[in-house]
Every structure is written in C-alpha cells, then in structure tokens.
Write an enzyme that holds these catalytic residues in place. Structure first.
Site, PDB file in Angstrom:
ATOM      1  N   ASP A  60      -1.962   1.172   7.478  1.00 49.23           N
ATOM      2  CA  ASP A  60      -1.221   0.972   6.230  1.00 49.23           C
ATOM      3  C   ASP A  60      -0.835  -0.491   6.034  1.00 49.23           C
ATOM      4  O   ASP A  60      -0.913  -1.020   4.924  1.00 49.23           O
ATOM      5  CB  ASP A  60       0.034   1.857   6.206  1.00 49.23           C
ATOM      6  CG  ASP A  60      -0.316   3.331   6.328  1.00 49.23           C
ATOM      7  OD1 ASP A  60      -1.014   3.849   5.433  1.00 49.23           O
ATOM      8  OD2 ASP A  60       0.096   3.959   7.320  1.00 49.23           O
TER       9      ASP A  60
ATOM     10  N   GLU B 166      -1.417  -1.476  -4.669  1.00 51.25           N
ATOM     11  CA  GLU B 166      -2.611  -0.664  -4.870  1.00 51.25           C
ATOM     12  C   GLU B 166      -2.330   0.418  -5.910  1.00 51.25           C
ATOM     13  O   GLU B 166      -1.271   1.031  -5.907  1.00 51.25           O
ATOM     14  CB  GLU B 166      -3.046  -0.019  -3.551  1.00 51.25           C
ATOM     15  CG  GLU B 166      -4.356   0.722  -3.674  1.00 51.25           C
ATOM     16  CD  GLU B 166      -4.882   1.232  -2.340  1.00 51.25           C
ATOM     17  OE1 GLU B 166      -5.537   2.283  -2.343  1.00 51.25           O
ATOM     18  OE2 GLU B 166      -4.633   0.575  -1.305  1.00 51.25           O
TER      19      GLU B 166
ATOM     20  N   ASP C 261       0.881  -1.166   0.000  1.00 52.74           N
ATOM     21  CA  ASP C 261       0.000   0.000   0.000  1.00 52.74           C
ATOM     22  C   ASP C 261       0.920   1.217   0.000  1.00 52.74           C
ATOM     23  O   ASP C 261       1.409   1.631   1.047  1.00 52.74           O
ATOM     24  CB  ASP C 261      -0.908  -0.006   1.235  1.00 52.74           C
ATOM     25  CG  ASP C 261      -1.769   1.239   1.318  1.00 52.74           C
ATOM     26  OD1 ASP C 261      -2.213   1.731   0.263  1.00 52.74           O
ATOM     27  OD2 ASP C 261      -1.987   1.735   2.435  1.00 52.74           O
TER      28      ASP C 261
END
Length: 173
Positions: free
Chosen positions: A141, A69, A8
């Site tokens: 996160d 992502e 991420d």
C-alpha cells in the site's frame, strides 16, 4: 522544491507516500507508511482514523500538493463502495487543509511508473524502490502511494515543460 503527498486509499489500509521534486524533475523519498485502520470498532471509526492519520502526516510533513488514486470498480459493489468512502474521507482530510488534489487511475499510475498499464503490484513495488533508491521490500500500500506521488511528479514536470495544467498534460484528447 515541491512536496507531494501520494495516497492509495483503502478501507483496511491506506498507503501514504511523500516525495520531494526539484525544479529539474528529480524526486527524493521523504516518507512512506501504511495507515492501518483495522483496529477501529466499526467502519465509521476507520474513516475517522484515516482522516486523523492524514491530518497528522500533513501537519508533520507539510506537503504542497496531493495525488490520489481513483476508485476502480472491482467484483464486489460493497467493497467498491467502502473504497469510495475511504477515498472520500481522504480527499476531505486534505481539502480541509487547503491542499490541491490531483487524481490518477490505476492504469495511469502503472503506465507512468512501470511503462505498462497492466503491470502487477510486484512490478510497481520494484520500480518505486529503484526510482527512489530504497532498499528492501516495500509494503504494497505504501509503495502504491509512492507510485501515485511519482506519477504526479512526472505529469507535473511534463505540464510545466508544455506550459499547460496537469490534466491537459495527461489527457489524450
């Protein structure tokens, strides 16, 4: 057994999550951590910390595949640009290790993990904890990174059952 590294990306903190998936599609938690980049002198050195942190984790955990992502356009163009640069540094770090990279949009990840594309961070954190049988509250996160890895594991298993590649398994076209 396949090991998946989920990322991420962020310009201040990059979440990293690693899972294993067996041939039956069962997932097992291996590791998760936020890479905190705020201690760097400037933005360029944050990107260096990000690449070095990912390289160290790749060396230690030896993932087979990577899922990351995709960037979404937020309110601030400058923030989106920095996020894109962090994402680019992460992709370069893993590609330099000859690892395949798979990309997923935030809505796809939320849909795969929670069941709805508009889920909030708390719902994602909760479901990741449930799916991987983790105790306690997950750092946001790192939870998002694990969610990216779980999404890829699900898409990968579906693609395998259908006899297609992962992009075809997820595509609605």
């Amino acid at each position: 057994m396949t090991r998946i590294l989920g990322i991420d990306p962020g310009s201040q903190r990059t979440g990293v999550g690693i899972i294993d998936i067996d041939d039956a599609g069962r997932t097992r938690h291996v590791h998760h951590v936020p890479l905190v980049l705020l201690g760097a002198e400037d933005f360029a050195r944050r990107l260096k910390l990000l690449a070095q942190g990912l390289n160290a984790l790749i060396e230690e955990y030896r993932p087979d595949e990577v899922a990351i992502e995709q960037v979404f356009m937020g309110k601030s163009a400058i923030s989106a640009l920095k996020l894109g640069q962090a994402r680019g540094a992460a992709i370069c770090a893993v590609v330099m290790q000859d690892l395949p990279v798979h990309e997923y949009a935030a809505k796809e990840i939320k849909l795969a993990v929670v069941g709805k594309g508009g889920a909030d961070k708390v719902q994602v954190q909760h479901m990741v904890g449930v799916m991987l049988n983790l105790q306690g509250k997950l750092q946001a996160d790192a939870a998002d990174a694990l969610a990216v890895a779980i999404t890829h594991a699900h898409v990968r298993a579906t693609a395998r059952r259908l006899g297609v590649d992962t992009r075809q398994a997820w595509s609605r076209k």
